[in-house]
Design an enzyme around this catalytic site. Structure first.
Site, PDB file in Angstrom:
ATOM      1  N   GLU A 232      40.540  42.536  45.003  1.00  0.00           N
ATOM      2  CA  GLU A 232      40.378  44.104  45.604  1.00  0.00           C
ATOM      3  C   GLU A 232      39.729  44.103  46.931  1.00  0.00           C
ATOM      4  OE1 GLU A 232      38.204  47.320  43.542  1.00  0.00           O
ATOM      5  OE2 GLU A 232      38.734  46.316  41.630  1.00  0.00           O
TER       6      GLU A 232
ATOM      7  N   GLU B 146      33.605  43.379  38.293  1.00  0.00           N
ATOM      8  CA  GLU B 146      32.541  43.662  38.844  1.00  0.00           C
ATOM      9  C   GLU B 146      31.063  44.122  38.056  1.00  0.00           C
ATOM     10  OE1 GLU B 146      33.028  46.931  41.689  1.00  0.00           O
ATOM     11  OE2 GLU B 146      34.426  45.740  42.783  1.00  0.00           O
TER      12      GLU B 146
HETATM   13  C1  BG6 Z   1      35.713  48.758  42.803  1.00  0.00           C
HETATM   14  C2  BG6 Z   1      36.264  48.884  41.355  1.00  0.00           C
HETATM   15  O1  BG6 Z   1      34.172  48.649  42.809  1.00  0.00           O
HETATM   16  O2  BG6 Z   1      36.002  49.854  43.815  1.00  0.00           O
HETATM   17  C3  BG6 Z   1      37.456  49.849  41.507  1.00  0.00           C
HETATM   18  O3  BG6 Z   1      36.396  47.695  40.875  1.00  0.00           O
HETATM   19  C4  BG6 Z   1      37.251  51.017  42.414  1.00  0.00           C
HETATM   20  O4  BG6 Z   1      37.541  50.499  40.144  1.00  0.00           O
HETATM   21  C5  BG6 Z   1      37.060  50.474  43.853  1.00  0.00           C
HETATM   22  O5  BG6 Z   1      38.150  52.124  42.215  1.00  0.00           O
HETATM   23  C6  BG6 Z   1      36.980  51.513  44.861  1.00  0.00           C
HETATM   24  O6  BG6 Z   1      35.951  52.340  44.611  1.00  0.00           O
HETATM   25  P1  BG6 Z   1      36.118  53.808  44.482  1.00  0.00           P
HETATM   26  O7  BG6 Z   1      34.716  54.367  44.199  1.00  0.00           O
HETATM   27  O8  BG6 Z   1      36.306  54.401  45.979  1.00  0.00           O
HETATM   28  O9  BG6 Z   1      37.097  54.218  43.522  1.00  0.00           O
END
Ligand code: BG6
Length: 465
Positions: free
Chosen positions: A365, A165
């Site tokens: 993700e 990201e």
């Molecule tokens: C992504 C990241 O933006 O989203 C992760 O790569 C992150 O590291 C995931 O944990 C979920 O976001 P958040 O802010 O809920 O942890």
């Protein structure tokens, strides 16, 4: 488009899930690990730091056994740069090499393909103190780091991801990394990261001819709030700035023209050194990995001062005066954390990326953060997560039926971990970790309902959702 028969998931489809080092490992200063920017991060009040996290560093064998029980074909994790180089460069820390070597062996023992992110937000503090990505030296440090990773793990790791990201670090760095920087600085950092990524891709192909490497941005298709041409143009602006800037560079080695014009207009263009554009052209990904949580919607910015600069978190769009303005999509529901839910947008995003770049895709993700509860009988019921993931998997199959080449799916996250800025009670995992924001309790691993559900999804290769 509707189909009478959907194409099946490929037989060797890489089902798995993801984590990142600083969010799951803990052991923040164990076995010679050096500090990273995460250790100086401004932690939002009421949320935990990252010192222990899910204690995966000490419990990785148990965690990998649970992943194997779910039937994982792959596991996407990141390597903490400061375990390998405690000071970002210089001496290699043998203990750090040993930890990841053991983790990789443990995965291979169960035939789980390691999918390794080289850098997931945790820049070594020593490099940060010398200017971080704003300093050209960090490019060389990353190349050196990449070389050591390829040397030590390249015999066993076939799939590499460069930078997690990068686009979110540029657009939402204040939420993720807890610090501010001017946009001019950010776009210089961005340029250096792009060069570092290209160098790593070139090096990977030289050193490991059988390995594959790709970028891992967060890509979300941007909708216009209406069919008003001005709104469509705003969506086009934001698509260029948020998405295509990163992928056009990774794949074609050129700056996206709309994103570049935006940088020129605002005085954000980076200094490009002689030879940079050639390096950028030579770095070629074998596939595109991307993270998707939700589509985004924007309307035309009136530039009247109501459009603040873009300061939301990764999934919340505020806007930029004269460029685009965030708009709530009234057709979508939201998570408890205000993130919109859009499975169809996932298919649209998959199609769009594939049409533009024509490379195999893997999702690294996708998931739902929620306040899961451990019941007195030791169970965790998370039907909302099952629903979210099921609907997104359905859309992958539709995208496959649209002819998109998708070879894997790694939702966030394999196991509960600490969120980027909302603590550990915002849970994403299939495996519950018994701890509270400030009370570590016993850190016991507990299978959630989604654990059993995903196990069956994998067993049936996506046929039973
Ligand atoms: C992504 C990241 O933006 O989203 C992760 O790569 C992150 O590291 C995931 O944990 C979920 O976001 P958040 O802010 O809920 O942890």
């Amino acid at each position: 488009m509707k189909y009478t028969d959907l194409k099946k998931f490929p037989t060797n489809f890489l089902w798995g899930a993801s984590t990142s080092a600083y969010q799951v490992e803990g052991a923040w200063n164990t076995d010679g690990k050096g500090p990273s920017v995460i250790d100086i991060k401004r932690i939002p009040e009421g949320t935990t730091d990252y010192k222990v996290a899910s204690d995966h560093y000490n419990r990785y064998k148990e965690d990998v056994a649970l992943m194997a029980e779910m039937g994982f074909k792959t596991y996407r994790f990141s390597i903490a740069w400061t375990r390998i180089f405690p000071n970002g460069t210089g001496e290699v820390n043998k203990k750090g090499i040993e930890f990841y070597s053991n983790l990789i062996d443990e995965l291979l023992k169960y035939n789980i393909e390691p999918l390794v992110t080289m850098y997931h937000f945790d820049l070594p503090l020593a490099l940060h103190e010398r200017g971080g990505w704003g300093n050209r030296e960090t490019v060389d440090a990353f190349e050196q780091y990449a070389k050591v990773l390829f040397e030590h793990f390249g015999d066993r790791v076939k799939y590499w991801l460069t930078i997690n990201e990068q686009n979110m670090m540029i657009l939402h760095g204040s939420a993720i990394l807890g610090r501010e920087a001017s946009k001019k600085e950010l776009y210089q950092q961005n340029h250096h990261m792009l060069v570092a990524q290209a160098k790593a891709m070139v090096l990977c192909h030289q050193m490991l001819p059988n390995a594959k490497i790709g970028p891992a941005p967060n890509i979300a298709y941007i909708y216009p709030a209406s069919s008003k041409p001005e709104d469509v143009l705003a969506a086009n602006n934001f698509n260029a700035i948020r998405n295509w800037l990163y992928l056009d560079m990774a794949v074609f080695g050129r700056y996206n023209h709309v994103a570049w014009s935006y940088m020129e207009e605002h005085g954000y263009t980076p200094t490009i050194e002689d030879g940079d554009m050639e390096i950028l052209k030579n770095g070629k990904p074998d596939y595109i990995a991307f993270n998707y949580y939700s589509s985004k919607t924007v309307e035309a910015s009136k530039g009247d001062g109501n459009d603040l600069n873009n300061t939301g978190d990764q999934e919340i769009v505020i806007g930029e005066a004269g460029v685009y303005k965030g708009h709530t999509n009234e057709h979508l529901e939201k998570t408890e954390f205000g993130w919109e839910i859009d499975p169809t947008g996932f298919r649209i995003t998959l199609r769009e990326i594939y049409s533009r770049y024509n490379l195999p895709l893997i999702i690294t993700e996708n998931g739902l953060g929620a306040f899961d509860e451990l019941e007195n009988d030791g169970t965790v019921h998370d039907p909302y997560r099952i629903e979210y993931l099921g609907k997104h998997i359905e859309q992958i199959q539709l995208a496959i039926s649209d002819g998109v080449d998708v070879f894997g799916y790694c939702p966030w996250s394999a196991i509960d971990l600490v969120s980027t800025h909302q603590g550990c009670k915002k849970r994403y995992g299939f495996i519950f970790v018994n701890r509270d924001e400030f009370d570590l309790m016993d850190l016991k691993r507990i299978r959630k309902d989604s654990f059993y559900w995903y196990q069956n999804v994998i067993k049936t290769n996506g046929e039973q959702l």
